[in-house]
Design a protein around this motif. Structure first.
Motif, PDB file in Angstrom:
ATOM      1  N   ALA A   1       0.843  -1.204   0.000  1.00  0.00           N
ATOM      2  CA  ALA A   1       0.000   0.000   0.000  1.00  0.00           C
ATOM      3  C   ALA A   1       0.876   1.250   0.000  1.00  0.00           C
ATOM      4  CB  ALA A   1      -0.922   0.000   1.224  1.00  0.00           C
ATOM      5  N   HIS A   2       1.910   1.245   0.830  1.00  0.00           N
ATOM      6  CA  HIS A   2       2.787   2.414   0.912  1.00  0.00           C
ATOM      7  C   HIS A   2       3.584   2.586  -0.378  1.00  0.00           C
ATOM      8  CE1 HIS A   2       6.236   4.843   2.659  1.00  0.00           C
ATOM      9  NE2 HIS A   2       5.164   5.554   2.936  1.00  0.00           N
ATOM     10  N   ARG A   3       3.955   1.469  -1.015  1.00  0.00           N
ATOM     11  CA  ARG A   3       4.704   1.546  -2.273  1.00  0.00           C
ATOM     12  C   ARG A   3       3.855   2.208  -3.359  1.00  0.00           C
ATOM     13  NH1 ARG A   3       6.943  -2.989  -1.763  1.00  0.00           N
ATOM     14  NH2 ARG A   3       5.349  -4.279  -2.780  1.00  0.00           N
ATOM     15  N   VAL A   4       2.574   1.817  -3.459  1.00  0.00           N
ATOM     16  CA  VAL A   4       1.683   2.445  -4.446  1.00  0.00           C
ATOM     17  C   VAL A   4       1.488   3.920  -4.110  1.00  0.00           C
ATOM     18  CG1 VAL A   4      -0.651   2.454  -5.414  1.00  0.00           C
ATOM     19  CG2 VAL A   4       0.480   0.269  -4.924  1.00  0.00           C
ATOM     20  N   PHE A   5       1.351   4.234  -2.828  1.00  0.00           N
ATOM     21  CA  PHE A   5       1.204   5.633  -2.403  1.00  0.00           C
ATOM     22  C   PHE A   5       2.413   6.461  -2.840  1.00  0.00           C
ATOM     23  CE2 PHE A   5       2.202   8.865   0.849  1.00  0.00           C
ATOM     24  CZ  PHE A   5       1.060   9.647   0.777  1.00  0.00           C
ATOM     25  N   ASP A   6       3.600   5.896  -2.666  1.00  0.00           N
ATOM     26  CA  ASP A   6       4.822   6.608  -3.062  1.00  0.00           C
ATOM     27  C   ASP A   6       4.866   6.888  -4.562  1.00  0.00           C
ATOM     28  OD1 ASP A   6       5.952   6.996  -0.603  1.00  0.00           O
ATOM     29  OD2 ASP A   6       7.151   5.163  -0.629  1.00  0.00           O
ATOM     30  N   GLU A   7       4.159   6.065  -5.353  1.00  0.00           N
ATOM     31  CA  GLU A   7       4.153   6.262  -6.804  1.00  0.00           C
ATOM     32  C   GLU A   7       3.267   7.434  -7.230  1.00  0.00           C
ATOM     33  OE1 GLU A   7       2.845   2.548  -8.320  1.00  0.00           O
ATOM     34  OE2 GLU A   7       4.680   1.455  -7.773  1.00  0.00           O
TER      35      GLU A   7
END
Length: 472
Positions: free
Chosen positions: A50-56
């Motif tokens: 979830a955090h990885r997608v948010f960072d994108e």
């Protein structure tokens, strides 16, 4: 909508397939698709994804839903520190939070017991006009109750007025019960019933918990029967576990064992662990070993179970079995969580373990401990060495008691806190009977309110008394 459907069903693989499809056709670049993906992965337990997608998501494209989704993902997966880190980042981008933001942040503060930080968040919520939000109000009640601030929880509850919901009543009932104010919890439940509000299964857990920790066995069974007959709430394993605890604490361990054998649901490890704890408390060796046998099947390698059985053996003087059990723990690689106590002083948290000498001010702390011991002796205090479950000499037992982690934390707090300031301690294990007596005396001799949250409940010490009324 497809991602939202996957999230509701916790259908992780289907959600990942949709993620791949969105990446193929370029739709993954849309912020509302990414928000849905953040929410999906968080709900399915993959908070790092979830955090990885948010960072994108480019910083300028992130909206409030983006920030709330990633915070909720961390909150739902027991990562309170990450929630607070993300919240600080929202303030840096000058984003105006909403009720969902505040609930995630307040829940994070409650989980780590950060009362001072929670108070600042409360002030912030007031400034941005979110205190009137009923979800925020409920989260504030929960925060203060979980941090031992019962009066603050009551105040928020009263200020909500007509905005109170069943969740509000439940939060305060559970909070009062957990803080040792069982009578108040049941009186509040009576008021709730008078308002014709229908309790939830969680409300009833709070009610049964209150009865258990006050020793009101008959009342507990009456409420349990009303839960089924009056409100149509089917008992869950949590309710049945409360009944086992109710009987066990009252010393009716054989009845608790019979109750487990006849309960309508399959007893889990928590239920058997509750019985083992009661056996250790009341020195019921045969039933304790029976509970231990079931725990070995259901949850092998749980360090707490080894500790409870070891305490039971020690309580009945079976020292050879204590040594065998400890060797078994080493052989099986089972590690016991060391006891520690935390104390928050001026926005800093200090940790102490038994006999701790690592603090730079250890000399002053131990001098304070000696002063406390002398003043308590003048009050007639005699150490309860029976609480030391070790095969050592009497003098060594007295020394061991005096250096328990909560006593070190309290001595440090007395040195550092302003007179009259409440002292708040968080301990990861159960407070022993001798420390309980000592803290009661300290609260009287030093005229301090001392609030201790141990493994299972709060103890509010004031004027030589404890909110638990010495019922364990």
């Amino acid at each position: 909508p497809l991602l939202q459907a996957c999230t509701r069903l916790l259908a992780l693989r289907e959600g990942e397939s949709l993620h791949a499809e969105a990446a193929k056709n370029g739709l993954v670049a849309l912020v509302f698709v990414k928000n849905s993906l953040v929410h999906h992965y968080g709900a399915c337990g993959l908070f790092e994804s979830a955090h990885r997608v948010f960072d994108e998501i480019p910083v300028l494209e992130r909206n409030l839903v983006s920030w709330n989704s990633v915070m909720n993902g961390f909150a739902a997966n027991g990562r309170p520190n990450e929630v607070l880190t993300i919240f600080r980042e929202t303030l840096e981008v000058d984003l105006m939070p909403d009720g969902f933001t505040m609930v995630s942040v307040l829940n994070a503060c409650a989980e780590i017991g950060a009362l001072a930080l929670g108070r600042r968040v409360h002030v912030f919520a007031s400034k941005v006009g979110l205190v009137g939000n009923r979800h925020v109000g409920n989260a504030l009640i929960d925060l203060y109750a979980k941090c031992g601030g019962v009066e603050d929880a009551r105040k928020v509850f009263e200020e909500m007025g007509v905005g109170r919901t069943v969740v509000s009543w439940t939060s305060l009932i559970v909070g009062l019960a957990g803080n040792g104010f069982g009578k108040d919890a049941l009186e509040l439940f009576g008021l709730m019933e008078g308002m014709k509000l229908i309790p939830t299964d969680i409300t009833m857990v709070g009610v049964l918990y209150a009865c258990s920790h006050c020793g009101w066995v008959d009342d507990g069974f009456r409420y349990f029967n009303e839960m089924k007959d009056k409100y149509g709430i089917a008992p869950k394993i949590e309710h049945l576990g409360c009944m086992v605890d109710l009987l066990g604490r009252a010393g009716r361990v054989e009845e608790a064992h019979d109750y487990i054998n006849t309960m309508p649901l399959e007893p889990n490890a928590v239920v058997w662990r509750t019985l083992l704890g009661a056996c250790a408390m009341h020195k019921k060796l045969e039933l304790g070993e029976a509970a231990w046998a079931r725990l070995v099947e259901l949850d092998p390698g749980h360090s707490g179970d080894y500790v409870l059985l070891s305490n039971l053996y020690a309580a009945v003087g079976r020292w050879a079995d204590v040594q065998i059990l400890r060797k078994t723990m080493v052989t099986h690689g089972v590690r016991k969580n060391p006891g520690h106590s935390l104390v928050e002083i001026r926005n800093s948290v200090f940790e102490f373990v038994m006999g701790d000498r690592s603090h730079p001010e250890s000399d002053q702390i131990y001098l304070m401990l000696a002063e406390i011991a002398e003043r308590l002796r003048r009050q007639g205090y005699v150490p309860r060495t029976s609480n030391v479950l070790a095969d050592i000499e009497e003098e060594e037992k007295e020394a061991a008691l005096n250096y328990h982690s909560e006593r070190l934390a309290i001595a440090f707090a007395l040195l550092k806190c302003l007179p009259g300031t409440p002292i708040r301690i968080v301990k990861n294990l159960r407070v022993c009977g001798d420390c309980h007596l000592v803290i009661k005396l300290i609260s009287k001799v030093y005229d301090r309110e001392i609030i201790v949250r141990d493994r299972s409940r709060f103890h509010h010490f004031k004027g030589g008394e404890c909110s638990c009324k010495d019922y364990w």
